[in-house]
Design an enzyme around this catalytic site. Structure first.
Site, PDB file in Angstrom:
ATOM      1  NE  ARG A  83     -54.797  39.957 -13.251  1.00  0.00           N
ATOM      2  CZ  ARG A  83     -56.053  39.828 -13.627  1.00  0.00           C
ATOM      3  NH1 ARG A  83     -56.761  40.894 -13.906  1.00  0.00           N
ATOM      4  NH2 ARG A  83     -56.594  38.642 -13.727  1.00  0.00           N
ATOM      5  CG  HIS A 131     -56.707  42.702 -18.515  1.00  0.00           C
ATOM      6  ND1 HIS A 131     -57.436  41.973 -19.414  1.00  0.00           N
ATOM      7  CD2 HIS A 131     -57.035  42.231 -17.297  1.00  0.00           C
ATOM      8  CE1 HIS A 131     -58.162  41.099 -18.747  1.00  0.00           C
ATOM      9  NE2 HIS A 131     -57.957  41.240 -17.479  1.00  0.00           N
TER      10      HIS A 131
END
Lengths: 224, 245, 637
Positions: C330, C401
């Site tokens: 990510r 996130h």
């Protein structure tokens, strides 16, 4: 395992009772219709009167008749209970409530259609059943003809049959949902069978007053 | 866009409650419905008034917190969405929007648009589980579940417990909610051992909470944000009947 | 104070089993005499509360939600990892351990990560037994998919709603214990302070959100499972209520904060549309399995995607990382997307987005297959943007996130306050500087089901307790602190709303302590952040009072804590003069623009001690030793 009393008093139990009695009453409609259609045999009312006589005199039929009234009573009392409890469950009403965008008309007006059917039932029983059972009426075919020569009666019966159709439109298939039989696999079959009850049966019933009214009924029965 | 809002305001559980009108100017069609309410609330706070209280959290349609009656529809117009997924492009400039809390005796209003849905948790407590203790379970692949069964169980398990089914139902019935859990566990082999007790206890609890009964209008299915099918209600009924024998 | 991570001796694959064997046990008959408080009932909280309840302890569970099922764990989409090797592609506990440690850029403890990999298989078994409807194949076996940062298919999933299904599983275990009376659930209660008696965590002060009453609860141990603090940035994929108040207040009572600057920016989120934006929506990483990320080759190309021919598209992840392609971890995917947009290749009206294109996958697998795999995600995208991802490529942009940082815990998941355990995202442990996809659910449930029940029992069995009644002096003191702070907030009566302050603060955090950081920016943040905080305490406007449902007051307390935490994050980012995982310092990068670690100087966990209001926090370092995996430059090429 819970007791039968708990079962039948639960919300699902009450619905089951409703469905069971409803389906029985629907089946009765077939018998009733089959007999009534004898009116259309152009034999001056002979077959129909024989049938009416049999229905009035046979002890087995009389017993079944008590059962029928019992079922009607349970269907009504139970229905009123469900209606009242469901009403209470909402509490405060919505100011704007667009149930119409999500549901079918027959499903929304079950209580109303039921009340109208009940009203019809009272009139209908007074008109035909009471004379036959308690007033010694022998010529039932004749009674049919005299009644339906009156256009207002015909109109009343036609409206009542439409309402009954509405009630069955939702009620019949709904019973199968309540029994849990309305799965994806059988939904089509149930809808098909339902159409017989909510469409074919009322239409056939409607033929009788219409036929009598339109033809004058001379062929149906000899009036005394 | 300019929108007029008629919002249900109720200070607390004991308050009578009433509708209050607000105007939302400068509403962008890209805003979510809740973002529009955020903007209205900022305006209210600035004026020293208490903002409209409503439950919300994830704002992506999965936590099940949000839920309000918007113009007479649970979660507003549109199918398969929760309130937080409703966007202002579903409305037109000049529209009036009536916003009410879920209405059901089993969901008492706490404040404004917030309701108490703990009755759902109590139903779940009455058997919405398999009694699998931590650690004492077989390997995941020891229980084979064919894909169609797993898929159907999943369809039921998708329930987010938002209460739209109750809100939309003319009888305030919780059958779709209860059926989703009963159906999921009735389909799966893991749920078999407690199958009978589960359906009986959950329905008894549902009745105790004073939810109405199902009259098969299917308003619940139409408004369910996860589009859970009423075939699960059929299965629940079947399970309940079968549990009596 | 020296940090003792309490890592057991012995070879890494025996540490946990040996450790478990040497733990003290509580006799089953005595367990109900112990009270354990669990704050937060997401995956970790529900799992631990249920498991402790099953063991027979007297558990008090708390949530600011009305129901445990509302916790933000529910929003996790993609899946959960476990080295079951059902796919027969060479997976093993050791490989998952290795991937996780490497994915975290070697800033996690080997022993913890190994244990995580070791117990993760049991999680799948547990969830299946609970009735979690994982994806299955036609023969009935569990299905797997692959995820970022791994070359094996080890991710178990339930469509795009894995978090929901796992949480509902844990919730079902929890309600079962509630039904049996071993767990008492307190809904709509927000923990506002930790009560420490004789140096041990002995209770909490919680505010009943329905009537504003402060309630004191005393216990023998306190477990925090209150999630992460991504909402510091205002815009994040976290739920609106997700907050750091519980951990921050515990921090102020003596729990060290580990690696606060380690924030994960998720590469695939729906881009911001305007100032009204209240939160960001994540699109599962699993989409990168079949979706291809691209931007136009020409700067500022304003043509619609369909008019850009194939040879004028830059599939930059596939170009830069041929072996991992679109499935790079990510942090890498996020940084590259930002770089593309910063350099003028962005798409959409804001130019702050890149394409995630399903056209090839639809051609290859058919629309139905794509619908089956990602249907709910694509529907979600359509609902939010009004665009149909089956027709036009999705636009995505990175967003905050997950926070790898959190309260520092030892191997037993106990913080620096004895008796205070911290689980799931709330602790700093297993993910190092970057978390791999499908590992958050794994860690939350591992902590909750299979680690904390043992270590909490061990603590209870090996500690002697003096009575600490809920009306004792420590509770009174904590209650007074909370009351004072609430009254202070309500007394300000300024002009700006909480949200406005939060937005302003979050913007500074995103600009300077976000995806790419540098010394100058961090210093600037450390100037700006205290100013906003000071303004907040002078100018915030909160309506209503403390004795009713007051959502503005709830938010204000959370934002006040975020503002203190945000500063600590900047401070931590400033001291860590290296790039690792999600922490990217622009001054420290390789020639290809990858994160450049400095293992010689920074192979440590930064654990911050609260030193009092207005005082500079104290940095403690826990050295990280790598015996089984040799740290190397991460390469996904």
């Amino acid at each position: 395992m819970n007791s039968f009393f708990t079962f039948i008093n639960s919300s699902v139990g009450k619905k089951l009772l409703m469905s069971l009695t409803g389906l029985f009453l629907s089946l009765f409609l077939i018998v009733h219709l089959a007999g009534n259609l004898l009116v259309l045999r152009q034999d001056g009312g002979e077959s129909f009167n024989t049938y009416a006589h049999f229905m009035g005199g046979n002890p087995l039929v009389r017993t079944l008749e008590i059962g029928l009234f019992l079922f009607i009573a349970v269907h009504i009392v139970n229905g009123v209970r469900i209606w009242w409890q469901n009403r209470k469950a909402r509490g405060k009403r919505y100011d704007v409530y667009r149930l119409d965008e999500n549901t079918t008309l027959p499903s929304r007006m079950m209580a109303l259609s039921a009340s109208l059917v009940l009203l019809f039932l009272v009139v209908h029983l007074r008109k035909f059943w009471v004379p036959a059972r308690f007033e010694g009426e022998q010529n039932m075919a004749g009674l049919v003809v005299t009644t339906f020569q009156n256009g207002w009666y015909v109109l009343f019966y036609l409206i009542a049959l439409v309402v009954l159709g509405y009630h069955l439109r939702h009620g019949f298939q709904s019973a199968f949902q309540t029994f849990g039989w309305k799965t994806k696999r059988y939904a089509g079959l149930i809808e098909f069978a339902a159409a017989f009850f909510w469409l074919v049966i009322p239409v056939l019933f409607a033929c009788i007053p219409l036929y009598v009214y339109l033809t004058g009924g001379a062929a149906v029965a000899s009036l005394r | 866009m300019k929108i007029t809002l008629k919002v249900w305001r109720q200070k607390d559980q004991n308050d009578e409650g009433r509708f209050v009108e607000y105007t939302a100017d400068h509403v962008s069609p890209d805003m979510s419905f809740l973002e529009m309410l955020d903007v209205v609330n900022i305006g209210l706070v600035k004026k020293g008034e208490t903002p409209v209280a409503f439950d919300h959290d994830c704002r992506e349609g999965i936590c099940g917190s949000c839920g309000m009656m918007i113009n007479g529809r649970a979660h507003g117009p549109g199918r398969g969405i929760a309130t937080c997924q409703l966007h202002m492009r579903s409305f037109r400039d000049g529209d009036t929007i009536v916003i009410e809390p879920w209405r059901s005796n089993a969901f008492p209003v706490l404040k404004d648009l917030m309701v108490d849905r703990t009755s759902f948790d109590r139903i779940m407590q009455a058997g919405g589980y398999t009694s699998a203790k931590t650690g004492g379970v077989p390997d995941g692949n020891a229980i084979l579940i064919p894909k169609p069964v797993a898929d159907e169980a999943f369809d039921a398990a998708a329930c987010i417990g938002c209460g739209a089914c109750v809100a939309a139902c003319p009888n305030s019935s919780a059958m779709l909610f209860v059926s989703a859990k009963v159906s999921q566990l009735a389909l799966l082999p893991q749920g078999q051992a407690e199958r009978t007790a589960r359906v009986q206890r959950m329905i008894a609890q549902m009745d105790e909470e004073k939810f109405g009964s199902c009259s098969n209008t299917y308003a619940c299915e139409a408004e369910c944000p996860k589009q859970i099918s009423v075939t699960h209600i059929a299965r629940l009924n079947r399970e309940f009947v079968a549990s009596q024998f | 104070m020296t940090l003792d991570s309490k890592i057991p001796g012995g070879p890494i694959d025996k540490k946990w089993s040996e450790h478990k064997f040497h733990m003290k046990l509580v006799n089953p008959a005595n367990r109900r005499k112990y009270k354990v408080i669990v704050v937060g009932t997401g995956l970790a909280g529900s799992a631990v509360a249920a498991s402790l309840g099953e063991l027979g302890y007297n558990v008090l569970a708390f949530s600011y939600h009305e129901s445990p099922r509302r916790a933000h764990s529910i929003a996790a989409q993609g899946g959960i990892n476990a080295p079951k090797n059902y796919s027969n592609d060479g997976d093993s506990v050791h490989r998952l351990f290795y991937d996780t440690l490497k994915g975290g850029d070697y800033r996690a403890r080997e022993a913890n990560v190994y244990r995580l990999a070791e117990v993760s298989g049991s999680i799948i078994d547990q969830c299946v037994a609970q009735g979690v409807p994982f994806a299955r194949d036609y023969a009935g076996y569990l299905d797997n998919r692959s995820f970022g940062g791994a070359q094996v298919a080890r991710t178990f999933y339930a469509r795009g709603q894995t978090g929901q299904q796992l949480l509902l599983g844990a919730y079902s275990a929890l309600v079962r214990q509630m039904d049996q009376g071993s767990v008492k659930f307190h809904e709509r209660r927000e923990m506002l302070d930790l009560v420490v008696v004789d140096g041990k965590a002995r209770g909490i002060i919680a505010r009943n959100l329905l009537n504003g009453k402060l309630e004191s609860y005393s216990a023998d141990a306190v477990v925090l499972a209150t999630g992460g603090y991504g909402n510091v940035f205002y815009l994040s994929t976290n739920a609106k209520a997700s907050n750091a108040t519980a951990v921050w207040r515990a921090h102020k009572r003596g729990a060290f904060f580990g690696n606060p600057c380690f924030t994960q920016i998720h590469p695939t989120c729906i881009p911001v549309t305007g100032d009204h934006q209240s939160k960001l929506t994540l699109m599962s990483e699993s989409l990168r399995n079949d979706g291809r990320v691209w931007v136009p080759k020409k700067k500022g190309d304003a043509r619609p995607a369909k008019d850009i021919p194939e040879n004028e598209r830059d599939y930059y992840l596939e170009r830069l990382y041929p072996s991992f392609g679109n499935l790079v971890p990510r942090d890498v995917a996020s940084r590259r997307a930002k770089e593309m947009c910063d350099n003028g290749y962005g798409v959409g009206s804001s130019k702050m987005a890149v394409y995630l294109d399903f056209a090839d996958a639809i051609k290859r697998l058919g629309r139905d297959k794509i619908f089956e795999k990602y249907g709910n995600l694509l529907d979600m995208y359509k609902q939010i943007t009004g665009e149909d991802p089956y027709q036009v490529p999705m636009r995505i942009y990175p967003a905050v996130h997950y926070t790898m940082g959190g309260l520092w815990v030892d191997y037993n998941l106990m913080s620096t306050v004895p008796g205070l355990f911290v689980l799931g995202e709330a602790n700093f442990s297993d993910h190092g500087a970057n978390r791999l996809g499908a590992s958050a659910l794994m860690q939350g449930l591992a902590d909750g089901y299979f680690i904390a029940p043992y270590t909490v029992s061990d603590y209870l069995a090996s500690t002697s307790f003096t009575p600490a009644p809920a009306d004792g002096p420590a509770f009174k003191e904590a209650e007074n602190t909370v009351t004072a702070s609430i009254n202070k907030l309500l007394g300000i009566d300024g002009t700006k709303t909480v949200d406005e302050f939060h937005r302003e603060f979050g913007k500074v955090m995103w600009d300077h302590v976000g995806m790419a950081r540098n010394k100058e920016g961090l210093k600037k943040a450390l100037e700006l952040l205290p100013k906003i905080r000071a303004e907040f305490w002078k100018g915030v406007k909160i309506t209503g009072n403390a004795h009713e449902i007051n959502t503005e007051l709830e938010k204000a307390q959370r934002v006040a804590d975020f503002m203190e935490l945000g500063e600590l994050m900047a401070l931590d980012a400033l001291q860590r003069e290296e790039s690792c995982g999600g922490h990217f310092r622009e001054e420290f990068q390789t020639e290809e623009g990858e994160a450049k670690r400095n293992d010689r100087k920074f192979a440590y966990v930064a654990a911050w001690e609260y030193a009092g209001a207005g005082k500079k926090p104290v940095l403690h370092k826990e050295e990280l030793k790598f015996e089984y995996v040799k740290p190397s430059q991460r390469s996904y090429k």
